[in-house]
Scaffold this motif. Structure first.
Motif, short mmCIF file in Angstrom:
data_model
loop_
_atom_site.label_atom_id
_atom_site.label_comp_id
_atom_site.label_asym_id
_atom_site.label_seq_id
_atom_site.Cartn_x
_atom_site.Cartn_y
_atom_site.Cartn_z
N GLU A 1 -9.13 -48.03 -24.84
CA GLU A 1 -8.69 -46.41 -24.96
C GLU A 1 -9.81 -45.68 -25.50
O GLU A 1 -10.34 -46.09 -26.11
CB GLU A 1 -7.44 -46.33 -25.75
CG GLU A 1 -5.75 -46.22 -25.33
CD GLU A 1 -5.84 -45.15 -24.34
OE1 GLU A 1 -6.43 -43.97 -24.57
OE2 GLU A 1 -5.11 -45.25 -23.23
N LYS A 2 -9.43 -44.26 -25.04
CA LYS A 2 -10.60 -43.43 -25.70
C LYS A 2 -10.42 -43.13 -27.04
O LYS A 2 -9.09 -43.41 -27.66
CB LYS A 2 -10.43 -42.13 -24.87
CG LYS A 2 -9.04 -41.25 -25.09
CD LYS A 2 -9.28 -39.83 -25.48
CE LYS A 2 -8.00 -39.37 -25.82
NZ LYS A 2 -8.01 -38.47 -26.81
N GLY B 1 -10.16 -45.38 -21.23
CA GLY B 1 -8.73 -44.87 -21.15
C GLY B 1 -8.61 -43.23 -20.76
O GLY B 1 -8.03 -42.61 -21.49
N HIS C 1 -10.88 -34.81 -22.65
CA HIS C 1 -10.10 -35.17 -21.43
C HIS C 1 -10.68 -34.14 -20.20
O HIS C 1 -11.12 -34.84 -19.03
CB HIS C 1 -8.80 -35.02 -21.70
CG HIS C 1 -7.99 -36.12 -22.11
ND1 HIS C 1 -7.76 -37.46 -21.62
CD2 HIS C 1 -7.36 -36.19 -23.26
CE1 HIS C 1 -7.17 -38.24 -22.45
NE2 HIS C 1 -7.11 -37.47 -23.59
N PHE D 1 -0.72 -42.38 -16.26
CA PHE D 1 -0.99 -43.82 -16.87
C PHE D 1 -0.47 -44.88 -16.19
O PHE D 1 -1.14 -45.91 -16.15
CB PHE D 1 -0.25 -43.58 -18.25
CG PHE D 1 -0.77 -42.75 -19.42
CD1 PHE D 1 -1.73 -43.24 -19.94
CD2 PHE D 1 -0.21 -41.53 -19.82
CE1 PHE D 1 -2.45 -42.62 -21.15
CE2 PHE D 1 -0.77 -40.83 -20.85
CZ PHE D 1 -2.05 -41.56 -21.53
MG LIG Z 1 -5.97 -42.14 -22.37
#
Ligand SMILES: [Mg+2]
Ligand SMILES: [Mg+2]
Ligand SMILES: [Mg+2]
Ligand SMILES: [Mg+2]
Lengths: 340, 340, 340, 340
Positions: A94-95, A122, A174, A278
């Motif tokens: 995950e980020k 992610g 993002h 996702f």
């Molecule tokens: Mg993410």
């Protein structure tokens, strides 16, 4: 052939990914879970019939684990990812990939030494159907070269714990990732300017912020970050090229006419907005692991670049709006670059 | 616990569903395949490691098969579904449930005799996010009672084998089912009127057609069926209530401005348009089988009702546009009706 | 009671305004025309039965002229406007009010000395129905305080004579005026940054440009100027407030579905896009002259402010992107300010 | 050269047209007014400096009147229009041209006898920019031959005096006229079907109604009439041709995002929705009178056809939904027809 995933971190995001890997993604199963909070790990594991293991190291080393998902506390990411690389196992992180650019670079170096890509970070937007369609349009050449990008990233509200630097680190990151991918270009400078502050939220918080990026090809990006916009979760992106533009679609929503208004609902959070992305992200990752291929999603290099660029944005914010150059190392060949 | 599905019929639709159950839907696996074309069955089965069985009867009886998917030639549906009911196994039947209302009724009777629902019919629109959102809006009461529905069902083109009665049987049947569900109401009459015929396609074909339905509650539906509209696959639905209306959203599509136009792409076929709905349909079916619950999707009764209503539409077309009453049997209690 | 208008300048814009005053606006007539090109003046005058006068001074002094419209070459504007003020006649001056801020200030001073407003400057966007609706929404308080504005001003193409500084002087000047009015706020700094240049047009031209403005209240504006965007004339404006946003509507356009696309036409030029705004602008001006009231449109002060702000933008462009402060004099009371 | 208009009828519509001719339309002036209510005429006349005349006959005969506008009570229309034709003066008659088809035909015959067109009927939609754009698209041939039209005509509410037959006579009549023009085709049958009645309004009223028309070319039209839809004034029109469709645009409206919704305002009445169309209608009429040309707007024949078609719709409603043939006389050559 089911991919057996071990999950490190059973907090909110971890639990959601466990659910996704179990109920939504075909060909994946969660076989092991670990968390610094033992009962939390046990509860999450019991719901899917997975083993509870005492540590990330144990989980990574387990013969019942084909691939690792890191969804723990950010500062622990680097260690788990490095351990997974050392074990030669595919790892979805995950980020953020790591909380410092230096740690990201250690991961990049470890992966290079390993000889092939094992890490996927992610950033799920690359798997959103709207962004993918934008990329198709850009790739078609119909718009000519991209020149400008106008973006907005708005959340209805954030909790009081959210700080001004998180606008870059947690929110803008993002867009930073998805624009690098969308444009197939590198960000070379960042600047943050601060509009009048909203009165609807916390005194301590600089909200909204406007971030300006320049790319190696001279594309200029303006990005509104407004994390207490009140009305909903709203992601906008428009790429303007020499011969036209393409715009990220709003999610399909039933139009309602009543009481003098024609309207549609705006999503209220990122889970609603990017739920399908996702799903697609984990489907793609699972497929790459199952086939033995390198992952097609964001790489360790992308995680490193995001860290360096968000650092530049944070420095610009803290300097009162200076233009801050992004000092990326040369991109290694294994990440599509020219460096050795 | 993986649901082991046996697939009867390995044609285009069957193959697509095999792919879906294997690659997309978590918790399902295809363990057996049969087809009147043996080599076709073998090829489809080998791709997913399933057994090839000589007949539907064998497949239904196999201990490796928990649930049955019928995707064979329409005239064979009834026999397979009845066999599955006799074996007490859950069965998903692609539309139509049977090619005659009488056969549909035999299935309904068999299922009633069995004592619980085993059958789900493949009307996927009930699983489309847009229709579901419409249903939520209607259920909220914000629009008052529904009064009218305006629909269009357009295909870019159909092959020469498509005949005028298929407008009701193959095309309008989707609206017939989804509107009964959306309105929670029953269709009581059908009428088909015929506009000027498009010159862009076959002499033998009445295309477009306009179908008019009335429901038990007095809702009036107009439905344009235009299967050679040339420009794309386009599904429109608008429900007008006493205090407002709700409209089915078009799929989210990137807006492009170039060469004097702002535009979005229109989907080209139903696979593109309803791909997510098919996925959701099979996810829900798989979950119901896994949990041992009755299926939540369209029932044998819905399949029967669709058959009777399409028959009425066909008779109207053949009569030159008479209003034809829909003669449904009383709805049994196990399907939510008042009959014994 | 018809307002008798004398028109100075019978070029393209002048002729269009003569047509408008004659054929479109009730209660106005063009009674006199002058132009440095005598035959051109004669031709324009003859079409509407107006007198041809040898000079602006003669026209302004004519007893057949109630009000003056200045549509001549920009550098001549100041002299004509000052003469009209001296004669005590209402004067509508096409933008720019004058070609230097100093000349604008001379007009402001002359008007103040005269004691009441006589001048309206030709910024027509304030009369556009879309901007007016935006202003209503902002005035309603539903959005809270405005924080940011995102704008784009795109032309399909410009001729080779267009230079980089005209992006501010001729193009952005419309947004500069309409935003000051929309926000009821003053612009205090300007900055111009330059994306990658489009290859589809002239080597000598910096196109596109991005202009950043800050207002006295801290609102941040980003404005894309792209005068060779190829696809059409496209004006975008979005104001983001503390509780929501409002967006300038695109012009109503018939939706067409054909050949796989759903689309609408984009206007091709400003005459098409703002034709109704021009009509409304002259209707309002004529009404104010007829009633003896001060004009309700943009004032000499607005013309001055636009000149100072565009000067700042030009200096920023020429400096390579510095932030340039806008040095406006204190606003006199007669223009709604605090100064004497 | 100003067109001097005499106005018969100074009720709400008459007053609005007087305002329009005076304040909005260039080249027109109202010089005389008459009304059966003398003080009302006097008041309306005094506002614009017009003479008050005792009767329609006096007004039509006045040398101060170049052209006549009939906005009186419907049953008086025919007499005034016939008198204007007898006087050889252009006459604009608000809809309906006459309250019976027989009276419309008398007007048609009188105009034919006069030898040239003098009458324009007040169907303003032909002057709406959206419908005109639709006609352009159809004329371009891009959609092939039209096959179907889907329409809706919704009012927020109507007063209690509104009766079921007015759905055809007062409401649908606008679509009847504009569709004949848009399609350049004739309506040959009408049918009215009645959905469930809204509970939000009067017991005595059949609302909504669905009207079905067929044209000489076989085009099928469905038209929803819903005059108590509660939410606003909403006009929809979609023409589906062999190769695509075109849709009437909704009016341009500022998009607002707030409180979880993206929305636009829906117009609340026809004055707001078609204000620009009314302006254009009178601008065109004034220009035709000024130039001595025949009027370009809807003719006496169009008024007659509208009367016959609405009669057919009324008969269908009263018959419980029969298909009623439209019995138009042959169209005379002077109205573009084949008859003598
Ligand atoms: Mg993410
Ligand atoms: Mg199906
Ligand atoms: Mg102007
Ligand atoms: Mg009218």
């Amino acid at each position: 052939m089911t991919v057996r995933v071990g999950v490190i971190g059973a907090g909110m995001i971890g639990q959601d990914h466990i659910r996704r890997l179990t109920e939504v993604v075909a060909g994946a199963a969660v076989t092991a879970v670990t968390d610094i909070d033992g009962p939390r790990a046990a509860e999450a594991a019991s719901r899917v019939g997975a083993a509870v293991l005492p540590s990330g190291r144990d989980l990574i080393g387990s013969p019942e684990v084909d691939a690792v998902l890191v969804a723990s506390w950010g500062p622990s990411h680097a260690e788990h990812v490095l351990n997974a690389i050392a074990a030669g196992k595919p790892v979805f992180c995950e980020k953020p990939l790591a909380t410092t650019a230096a740690d990201c670079l250690r991961i990049v170096d470890a992966e290079r030494a390993h000889g092939r890509r094992l890490v996927q970070v992610g950033f799920m937007r690359r798997f959103d159907a709207g962004y993918r369609r934008m990329k198709d349009v850009l790739a078609s050449g119909a718009l000519g070269a991209p020149l400008m990008v106008h973006c907005a990233h708005r959340n209805a509200t954030v909790p009081e714990s959210y700080t001004s630097v998180m606008a870059a680190q947690d929110t803008a990151v993002h867009e930073i990732d998805v624009l690098r991918w969308l444009l197939d270009d590198e960000i070379v400078s960042a600047q943050v300017i601060t509009p009048r502050r909203t009165s609807r939220r916390f005194e301590h918080l600089r909200d909204p912020q406007i971030m300006l990026f320049e790319t190696a090809n001279g594309v200029r990006v303006d990005l509104e970050i407004f994390v207490n916009c009140q009305y909903g979760y709203d992601i906008q992106c428009e790429v303007v090229g020499e011969a036209g533009l393409v715009r990220l679609p709003d999610p399909a929503a039933a139009g309602v006419r009543t009481a003098g208004r024609h309207g549609t609902a705006v999503p209220q959070d990122w889970k609603e907005r990017f739920g399908d992305a996702f799903d697609a992200e984990f489907r793609a990752w699972t497929a790459s692991v199952a086939s033995g291929a390198e992952p097609c999603g964001p790489s360790a290099w992308d995680g490193y670049a995001a860290a360096v660029i968000t650092d530049a944005a944070v420095r610009s914010l803290e300097s009162g709006g200076e233009v801050v150059a992004v000092g990326l190392k040369p991109r290694p060949a294994c990440y599509g670059g020219a460096a050795a």
